[in-house]
Motif scaffolding. Structure first.
Motif, PDB file in Angstrom:
ATOM      1  N   VAL A 237       0.866  -1.174   0.000  1.00  0.00           N
ATOM      2  CA  VAL A 237       0.000   0.000   0.000  1.00  0.00           C
ATOM      3  C   VAL A 237       0.900   1.221   0.000  1.00  0.00           C
ATOM      4  O   VAL A 237       1.687   1.426   0.920  1.00  0.00           O
ATOM      5  CB  VAL A 237      -0.938   0.003   1.217  1.00  0.00           C
ATOM      6  CG1 VAL A 237      -1.737   1.296   1.273  1.00  0.00           C
ATOM      7  CG2 VAL A 237      -1.872  -1.193   1.178  1.00  0.00           C
ATOM      8  N   GLY A 238       0.823   2.012  -1.057  1.00  0.00           N
ATOM      9  CA  GLY A 238       1.654   3.197  -1.185  1.00  0.00           C
ATOM     10  C   GLY A 238       1.068   4.404  -0.492  1.00  0.00           C
ATOM     11  O   GLY A 238       1.745   5.390  -0.265  1.00  0.00           O
ATOM     12  N   GLY A 239      -0.198   4.323  -0.157  1.00  0.00           N
ATOM     13  CA  GLY A 239      -0.852   5.431   0.513  1.00  0.00           C
ATOM     14  C   GLY A 239      -2.358   5.306   0.415  1.00  0.00           C
ATOM     15  O   GLY A 239      -2.881   4.355  -0.173  1.00  0.00           O
ATOM     16  N   VAL A 240      -3.023   6.257   0.982  1.00  0.00           N
ATOM     17  CA  VAL A 240      -4.482   6.309   0.946  1.00  0.00           C
ATOM     18  C   VAL A 240      -4.875   7.691   0.485  1.00  0.00           C
ATOM     19  O   VAL A 240      -4.352   8.692   0.988  1.00  0.00           O
ATOM     20  CB  VAL A 240      -5.082   6.021   2.341  1.00  0.00           C
ATOM     21  CG1 VAL A 240      -6.595   6.123   2.307  1.00  0.00           C
ATOM     22  CG2 VAL A 240      -4.650   4.659   2.850  1.00  0.00           C
ATOM     23  N   GLU A 241      -5.771   7.743  -0.472  1.00  0.00           N
ATOM     24  CA  GLU A 241      -6.322   9.025  -0.911  1.00  0.00           C
ATOM     25  C   GLU A 241      -7.764   9.104  -0.433  1.00  0.00           C
ATOM     26  O   GLU A 241      -8.432   8.087  -0.274  1.00  0.00           O
ATOM     27  CB  GLU A 241      -6.253   9.147  -2.428  1.00  0.00           C
ATOM     28  CG  GLU A 241      -4.842   9.244  -2.948  1.00  0.00           C
ATOM     29  CD  GLU A 241      -4.777   9.460  -4.443  1.00  0.00           C
ATOM     30  OE1 GLU A 241      -5.849   9.566  -5.094  1.00  0.00           O
ATOM     31  OE2 GLU A 241      -3.656   9.524  -4.964  1.00  0.00           O
ATOM     32  N   PHE A 242      -8.213  10.315  -0.198  1.00  0.00           N
ATOM     33  CA  PHE A 242      -9.556  10.522   0.314  1.00  0.00           C
ATOM     34  C   PHE A 242     -10.405  11.279  -0.687  1.00  0.00           C
ATOM     35  O   PHE A 242      -9.897  12.089  -1.464  1.00  0.00           O
ATOM     36  CB  PHE A 242      -9.508  11.290   1.642  1.00  0.00           C
ATOM     37  CG  PHE A 242      -8.881  10.490   2.745  1.00  0.00           C
ATOM     38  CD1 PHE A 242      -9.640   9.594   3.476  1.00  0.00           C
ATOM     39  CD2 PHE A 242      -7.541  10.610   3.029  1.00  0.00           C
ATOM     40  CE1 PHE A 242      -9.069   8.837   4.482  1.00  0.00           C
ATOM     41  CE2 PHE A 242      -6.956   9.865   4.033  1.00  0.00           C
ATOM     42  CZ  PHE A 242      -7.719   8.972   4.762  1.00  0.00           C
ATOM     43  N   GLY A 243     -11.694  11.002  -0.644  1.00  0.00           N
ATOM     44  CA  GLY A 243     -12.641  11.663  -1.527  1.00  0.00           C
ATOM     45  C   GLY A 243     -12.899  13.102  -1.104  1.00  0.00           C
ATOM     46  O   GLY A 243     -12.302  13.621  -0.157  1.00  0.00           O
ATOM     47  N   ASN A 244     -13.823  13.723  -1.779  1.00  0.00           N
ATOM     48  CA  ASN A 244     -14.164  15.126  -1.574  1.00  0.00           C
ATOM     49  C   ASN A 244     -14.842  15.322  -0.219  1.00  0.00           C
ATOM     50  O   ASN A 244     -15.862  14.701   0.072  1.00  0.00           O
ATOM     51  CB  ASN A 244     -15.083  15.582  -2.703  1.00  0.00           C
ATOM     52  CG  ASN A 244     -15.397  17.051  -2.644  1.00  0.00           C
ATOM     53  OD1 ASN A 244     -14.936  17.771  -1.781  1.00  0.00           O
ATOM     54  ND2 ASN A 244     -16.207  17.494  -3.595  1.00  0.00           N
TER      55      ASN A 244
END
Length: 132
Positions: free
Chosen positions: A62-69
């Motif tokens: 897992v390179g990271g987590v992105e979050f929605g708006n």
């Protein structure tokens, strides 16, 4: 790459796909979460996959987590207890069809990696049986 290398790579794929499925299931579970307009909407989580030692055939992580708006979308629900004076509440901007597609891809990836682990384990057991 040896037998254990294949198992390690597939094992890293299992971990990645499990975390992906966890994030998608959390997004689906919160698709109808209502918040007041003064706060942020529930933010969907998106897992970012990354090669582990790219070019070395050592798996993924897992390179990271992105979050929605965080703004989400405003929905008119004047009878809701969290509605503002104009009757609006804030809901997440999550597309159920997209999340279901993501869930199917994550499940298929998990199944494929699990099949590799099971086949490598069977091959290892066969090799041990030859030595007897």
């Amino acid at each position: 790459m040896g037998l254990f290398g294949a198992m390690n790579i597939a094992g890293s794929g299992l971990v990645l796909h499990r975390k992906w499925m966890d994030a998608v299931s959390d997004n689906i579970a919160n698709i109808n979460t209502v918040r007041p307009t003064s706060g942020n909407a529930f933010q969907a989580r998106y897992i970012v996959a990354q090669a582990d030692n790219y070019g070395q055939a050592s798996g993924v992580q897992v390179g990271g987590v992105e979050f929605g708006n965080a703004q989400g979308r405003m929905v008119y629900q004047p009878g809701h207890p969290l509605a503002d004076a104009q009757g609006y509440v804030r809901m997440p901007d999550i597309d159920l069809s997209d999340q279901m597609t993501q869930l199917m891809m994550a499940q298929r990836g998990y199944q494929a990696n699990l099949a590799v682990v099971e086949r490598a384990q069977a091959a290892y057991q066969q090799a041990i049986g030859l030595g007897r």
